[in-house]
Design a protein around this motif. Sequence first.
Motif, mmCIF file in Angstrom:
data_model
loop_
_atom_site.group_PDB
_atom_site.id
_atom_site.type_symbol
_atom_site.label_atom_id
_atom_site.label_comp_id
_atom_site.label_asym_id
_atom_site.label_seq_id
_atom_site.Cartn_x
_atom_site.Cartn_y
_atom_site.Cartn_z
ATOM 1 N N ASP A 1 0.841 -1.199 0.000
ATOM 2 C CA ASP A 1 0.000 0.000 0.000
ATOM 3 C C ASP A 1 0.880 1.255 0.000
ATOM 4 O O ASP A 1 1.897 1.298 0.685
ATOM 5 C CB ASP A 1 -0.882 -0.007 1.250
ATOM 6 C CG ASP A 1 -1.803 1.201 1.254
ATOM 7 O OD1 ASP A 1 -2.706 1.265 0.400
ATOM 8 O OD2 ASP A 1 -1.576 2.108 2.078
ATOM 9 N N GLY A 2 0.463 2.219 -0.817
ATOM 10 C CA GLY A 2 1.235 3.461 -0.908
ATOM 11 C C GLY A 2 2.425 3.317 -1.841
ATOM 12 O O GLY A 2 3.392 4.084 -1.768
ATOM 13 N N ALA B 1 0.177 10.262 1.900
ATOM 14 C CA ALA B 1 -0.264 9.486 0.733
ATOM 15 C C ALA B 1 0.159 8.025 0.861
ATOM 16 O O ALA B 1 0.427 7.354 -0.138
ATOM 17 C CB ALA B 1 0.271 10.067 -0.576
ATOM 18 N N SER B 2 0.216 7.562 2.105
ATOM 19 C CA SER B 2 0.454 6.148 2.389
ATOM 20 C C SER B 2 -0.400 5.809 3.595
ATOM 21 O O SER B 2 -0.065 6.177 4.737
ATOM 22 C CB SER B 2 1.935 5.909 2.685
ATOM 23 O OG SER B 2 2.167 4.545 2.927
ATOM 24 N N MET B 3 -1.526 5.134 3.346
ATOM 25 C CA MET B 3 -2.523 4.925 4.417
ATOM 26 C C MET B 3 -1.901 4.255 5.636
ATOM 27 O O MET B 3 -2.237 4.590 6.776
ATOM 28 C CB MET B 3 -3.687 4.086 3.898
ATOM 29 C CG MET B 3 -4.824 3.971 4.887
ATOM 30 S SD MET B 3 -6.106 2.843 4.273
ATOM 31 C CE MET B 3 -7.458 3.252 5.414
ATOM 32 N N PHE C 1 -8.092 10.674 9.895
ATOM 33 C CA PHE C 1 -7.727 10.441 8.497
ATOM 34 C C PHE C 1 -9.012 10.371 7.678
ATOM 35 O O PHE C 1 -9.968 9.697 8.062
ATOM 36 C CB PHE C 1 -6.959 9.120 8.390
ATOM 37 C CG PHE C 1 -6.759 8.610 6.984
ATOM 38 C CD1 PHE C 1 -7.707 7.776 6.393
ATOM 39 C CD2 PHE C 1 -5.646 8.959 6.252
ATOM 40 C CE1 PHE C 1 -7.528 7.300 5.093
ATOM 41 C CE2 PHE C 1 -5.454 8.489 4.955
ATOM 42 C CZ PHE C 1 -6.403 7.661 4.379
ATOM 43 N N TYR D 1 -10.477 9.922 3.597
ATOM 44 C CA TYR D 1 -10.479 9.860 2.138
ATOM 45 C C TYR D 1 -11.957 9.764 1.747
ATOM 46 O O TYR D 1 -12.501 8.678 1.600
ATOM 47 C CB TYR D 1 -9.663 8.713 1.549
ATOM 48 C CG TYR D 1 -9.079 9.136 0.218
ATOM 49 C CD1 TYR D 1 -9.915 9.393 -0.876
ATOM 50 C CD2 TYR D 1 -7.735 9.383 0.056
ATOM 51 C CE1 TYR D 1 -9.416 9.862 -2.073
ATOM 52 C CE2 TYR D 1 -7.215 9.834 -1.154
ATOM 53 C CZ TYR D 1 -8.063 10.095 -2.208
ATOM 54 O OH TYR D 1 -7.559 10.566 -3.407
ATOM 55 N N LYS E 1 -11.737 6.553 -2.827
ATOM 56 C CA LYS E 1 -10.599 5.875 -3.472
ATOM 57 C C LYS E 1 -10.253 4.551 -2.799
ATOM 58 O O LYS E 1 -9.838 3.609 -3.469
ATOM 59 C CB LYS E 1 -9.369 6.775 -3.453
ATOM 60 C CG LYS E 1 -8.138 6.085 -4.021
ATOM 61 C CD LYS E 1 -6.909 6.956 -4.035
ATOM 62 C CE LYS E 1 -5.728 6.213 -4.671
ATOM 63 N NZ LYS E 1 -4.482 6.991 -4.636
ATOM 64 N N ARG F 1 -10.194 0.940 -0.854
ATOM 65 C CA ARG F 1 -10.938 -0.288 -1.082
ATOM 66 C C ARG F 1 -11.381 -0.892 0.243
ATOM 67 O O ARG F 1 -10.634 -0.892 1.227
ATOM 68 C CB ARG F 1 -10.049 -1.304 -1.833
ATOM 69 C CG ARG F 1 -9.975 -1.126 -3.341
ATOM 70 C CD ARG F 1 -9.370 0.145 -3.869
ATOM 71 N NE ARG F 1 -8.015 0.399 -3.433
ATOM 72 C CZ ARG F 1 -7.124 1.107 -4.153
ATOM 73 N NH1 ARG F 1 -7.466 1.557 -5.337
ATOM 74 N NH2 ARG F 1 -5.910 1.358 -3.669
#
Length: 338
Positions: A117-118, A245-247, A261, A263, A275, A277
Amino acid sequence: MHSGTTLTQFIIEEQRHIAGATGDFTALLNDVVTAIKTISNAVNKGALIGVMGSLDTENVQGETQKKLDVITNDIMIRNNEWAGHLAGMASEEMDNVYSIPTKYPLGKYLLVFDPLDGSSNVDINISVGTIFSILRAPVPNRAAAKEDFLQPGVKQVCAGYALYGSSTMLVLTTGHGVNGFTLDRDIGEFILTHEDMRIPADTKEFAINASNQRFWEAPVQRYVAECLEGKTGPRERDFNMRWIASMVAEVHRILTRGGIFMYPRDTRDPSKAGKLRLMYEANPMSFIVEQAGGKASTGYERILDVEPTDLHQRVPVILGSKNEVDVVVGYHSAPKAE
Ligand code: P6P
């Protein structure tokens, strides 16, 4: 000799909490951890072993794949397909579910993951991570179909993430709190370093990609505007902002010092609903956040209650310090301003 509890010891003790868990769960988690150690090594070596850069392929999300996206996906598959603990796997990087090869036995769990991820950050040496979620197969020892994976987040047996940062950490929950482990590369073991991680109920730090501001729905517009007004506005305090930009890195920061946080749903493409999933980002991270005393909502409902309809469906994500998430959720149910 280190004095800390190793992850192996911890997992065996955790297994006693999980109804019906046998050595299968412990062995499965150990295989996931072996994959994570292998991924950590590949990510950490980076350019030294030529794994940087992009391929000319796209994943099911329509995102250009990094070399490491494919490499890490293969590492997760190869380490977990053979041992007989799984009835199937699903990944952000694969359109369909992964069927266990017939040469291997089938098991009673499902493994869902985002292997890296990221990954857009990997070429610029910013932290990236692996997110994973373990579900029970509806019918053990039978090859799982896509429908078998479509379980709400409350059904997760275990959720965790690896953070490949200044140190490699593994953070996981099996429904009895959240614990963090740091990889001791000298002995190749994860050592318990962050016991019973808790998210402070309040925060002054929000994380959102502000470049999308014009596409947010009104409740998120209102919340962020009030954060920016600081002491002069209705929140009567100044806020700080972060966006990595990296969950995985964002969630880890929130677990460590609090925060919120977001999104959110984006009006550019209402069908996308945001965005991130559900199955391999929002659900595992929401399980972890809730187990650490935080909250995780779509703005309209608890993320862990969302009934999945597709393996790669997206959801709006608002998670972190519970009192701050409550403010944003409250704005979603407030009457629309005239
Ligand atoms: P944006 C990474 O691609 C990711 O899925 C999450 O890790 C991260 O929080 C988000 O997307 C970043 O999105 O639009 O800021 O690049």
